[in-house]
Scaffold this active site. Structure first.
Site, PDB file in Angstrom:
ATOM      1  CE  LYS A  36      -0.037   0.189   2.573  1.00 39.21           C
ATOM      2  NZ  LYS A  36      -1.144   0.402   1.629  1.00 39.21           N
ATOM      3  CD  GLN A  74      -4.789   1.364   2.155  1.00 43.13           C
ATOM      4  OE1 GLN A  74      -3.630   1.726   2.305  1.00 43.13           O
ATOM      5  NE2 GLN A  74      -5.104   0.139   1.795  1.00 43.13           N
ATOM      6  CG  ASP A  99       0.024   2.041  -4.068  1.00 40.92           C
ATOM      7  OD1 ASP A  99       0.743   1.291  -3.384  1.00 40.92           O
ATOM      8  OD2 ASP A  99      -0.989   2.610  -3.631  1.00 40.92           O
TER       9      ASP A  99
END
Ligand code: NAP
Length: 288
Positions: A54, A98, A121
């Site tokens: 990412k 994460q 997200d």
């Protein structure tokens, strides 16, 4: 005839190219570089790879990324404090924690604490609610990536029967929600571990999305001839990445199919970049 391959690498490259161009335009207009802050707790090897990918993808597109590494024994309060600090930092536009977190930490209050306007997200209840109501702010990256793939490939969803296997908050549920939105207009069935005679249902699917987490769960005889098969699964088997679909068998029946790797995975990252740029636009007031 074997199924056509839906090339997630190529489609994600096109999305990233667009994000790169739009980011350059945004930076030139505002002087602000969109900034993603990623939080990694502990040393789960797969999570480390995901976060590194990412970060690299951000840099390639002209986005700034910062990684906050916390030790495995980080407390709930320490993690909450970091999220609060990132919320308060105006130079940070997107925050990504994460998952999975180490077992002693509770992810839900942490994700809930991320400001919805920085929740790239798309997991915050506020953003989930907006998605369900058809007025999205940030869409969850994996299901959004799947929708983008279908659109890119010119695969009609309207009036089609879409069957999603899996009902997780990050893939299955939002996948179903996006497929039934006005504009997508599919008829959706969501299956899970308590679904009876799952094969009888998957065999009705014009579009079959597998998000189960079991290697090669979907066998060839579970696929309707001519169906489009989207394999979200990423499973490590003897150091090899394997999807939730028996690719060889399903390819003989499906009309189009995504590979693993090189299918949905790259799309997830591309949509995260897209959301980070969108978050910076939101913060700068150049979008509503
Ligand atoms: P998850 O939270 O474990 O959810 C799995 C779902 O599959 C659950 O709803 C579960 O049902 C259902 N399931 C389990 N066994 C089943 C069975 N025998 N029959 C029918 N349904 C069954 O997993 P997830 O986070 O959604 O991820 C799913 C897969 O996608 C994993 O392989 C993951 O690594 C991958 N993934 C890929 C990406 C990407 O970027 N490509 C992103 C996220 C996840 P219950 O709810 O009844 O338990």
């Amino acid at each position: 005839m074997p199924a056509a391959l839906i090339d997630g690498k190529a489609i994600s490259a096109a999305v990233r190219q667009q994000v790169t161009a739009d980011t350059a335009e945004f930076v030139a207009a505002t002087g602000v570089t969109p900034h993603l802050a990623a939080v990694l707790v502990g040393d789960d090897p797969a999570s480390q790879v995901y976060v590194r990918n990412k970060e690299r993808a951000c840099e390639k597109c002209g986005l700034k990324s910062t990684l906050h590494r916390l030790p495995a024994d980080t407390t709930q309060d320490q993690l909450a404090q970091l999220v609060a600090d990132l919320n308060a930092d105006d130079s940070v536009h997107g925050i990504l924690v994460q998952l999975p977190l180490p077992a002693h930490l509770n992810a839900e209050p942490i994700l809930d604490a991320i400001l919805p306007a920085k929740d790239v997200d798309g997991f915050h209840p506020d953003n989930v609610g907006r998605m369900l109501q058809g007025r999205p702010r940030f869409l969850p990256c994996t299901p959004h990536g799947v929708m983008k793939m279908l659109e890119h490939e010119g695969i009609e969803t309207s009036g089609k029967h879409a069957v999603v296997i899996g009902r997780s908050d990050i893939v299955g549920k939002p996948m179903g929600a996006l497929l039934i939105q006005r504009g997508a207009d599919a008829t959706v069935t969501i299956c899970h571990s308590r679904t009876a005679d799952i094969g009888a249902i998957t065999r009705q699917a014009d579009i079959l999305v597998a998000a189960v987490g079991i290697p090669e769960f979907v066998k060839g005889d579970m696929v309707k001839p001519g169906a489009v098969v989207i394999d979200v699964g990423i499973n490590r088997v003897n150091d090899r990445l394997v999807g939730d679909v028996d690719f060889e068998a399903a390819s003989q029946t499906a009309s189009a199919i995504t590979p693993v790797p090189g299918g949905v995975g790259p799309m997830t990252i591309a949509m995260l970049l897209n959301n980070t740029l969108e978050a910076a636009r939101l913060a700068s007031g150049t979008t509503d």
